[in-house]
Design an enzyme around this catalytic site. Structure first.
Site, PDB file in Angstrom:
ATOM      1  CD  GLU A   1       1.778  35.284   7.636  1.00 40.01           C
ATOM      2  OE1 GLU A   1       2.076  36.495   7.690  1.00 40.01           O
ATOM      3  OE2 GLU A   1       1.206  34.691   8.564  1.00 40.01           O
TER       4      GLU A   1
ATOM      5  CD  GLU B   1      -0.080  39.737  12.922  1.00 40.37           C
ATOM      6  OE1 GLU B   1      -0.714  38.690  13.181  1.00 40.37           O
ATOM      7  OE2 GLU B   1       1.034  39.733  12.363  1.00 40.37           O
TER       8      GLU B   1
END
Length: 265
Positions: free
Chosen positions: A190, A128
């Site tokens: 991602e 993250e």
């Protein structure tokens, strides 16, 4: 009408050409927003979440998450964020976490049931934070802004030429952009965040090999309820695992060279 279209195209091209950047993995990016703008947005979003969601008051739980997160953010370059990070544990069964520009991290308690140890939690938090380091939020908003201008231009041309079924064509263009541009773009983000997160956790003293175990756990927790990879904003777990394994050797070298090995559990 023609003059408006030309103006929109010229504006979009000028903005795009003036906003070129490079991601930590060497990928070209278009970033239209400043760091200050992104930090302000992050602050506002985080403040709203703290009002809407229940914040965990469990001391041990909070201490554990903060210990892992503190070790990770210590590796973040000061030019990304040089202040004190705010880390909040939300009492929610979502298996998720997030990081926002401006030094904000949120971890949902549901994640702690899937990330079985400090190394796996570090893999998620590192991932993250990797999004923040790579300016993915800025890039997504910039892309959406340019796509919005482009779609408006196409719509004006169709209307000007009185093309039959123009609304259906615009709908098809929207789907094409989503499947052909936005979804692969999100999957690229991602995968890039996975690699940055792998580096962060290793340099922080967490075992990067546990990132593979994490995604195996994630896959099992999903019970197979995932859209096919083509229509997903996230790569399939096995794709992520293969990507992590392909980048594991340098991460393990960083892990062995780490000056400190945290003991958060």
């Amino acid at each position: 009408m023609k003059r408006i279209s030309q103006h929109l195209i010229a504006t979009a091209l000028a903005v795009a050409l003036g906003a070129c950047a490079t991601s930590p993995t060497g990928r070209s990016q278009m970033l239209l927003y400043s760091d200050a703008q992104l930090a302000q947005m992050g602050d506002q979003a985080f403040a709203s979440m703290k009002e809407e969601l229940t914040i965990s008051n469990k001391r041990v739980q909070n201490s554990y998450v903060n210990c892992v997160a503190d070790a990770i953010v210590a590796q973040v370059p000061s030019e990304v964020f040089g202040g004190e990070w705010e880390i909040v544990v939300f009492d929610d069964e979502q298996v998720n976490a997030f990081a926002l520009p401006g030094g904000k991290i949120g971890v949902y308690t549901g994640l702690l049931n899937v990330a079985e140890n400090q190394h796996q939690l570090a893999a998620v938090i590192g991932h993250e934070v990797g999004h923040v380091i790579a300016n993915h939020g800025n890039e997504r908003m910039s892309q959406s802004a340019v796509i919005g201008v482009g779609s408006e231009v196409v719509g004006q041309v169709l209307e000007q030429q009185e093309v039959a079924g123009s609304s259906a064509i615009m709908g098809a263009i929207g789907l094409g952009v989503q499947v052909g541009v936005q979804l692969p773009f999100s999957r690229t983000h991602e995968s890039e965040a996975d690699i940055i997160g792998l580096q962060l956790m290793a340099k922080s003293g967490f075992n990067p090999a546990q990132s593979v175990n994490l995604w195996q756990n994630m896959d099992a927790a999903s019970s197979g309820e995932r859209p096919m990879e083509l229509l997903s904003t996230h790569p399939a777990p096995q794709t992520r695992i293969d990507n992590l394994k392909a980048n594991m050797a340098p991460a393990m070298a960083d892990y062995r060279a780490a000056p400190v090995y945290p003991s958060c559990e």
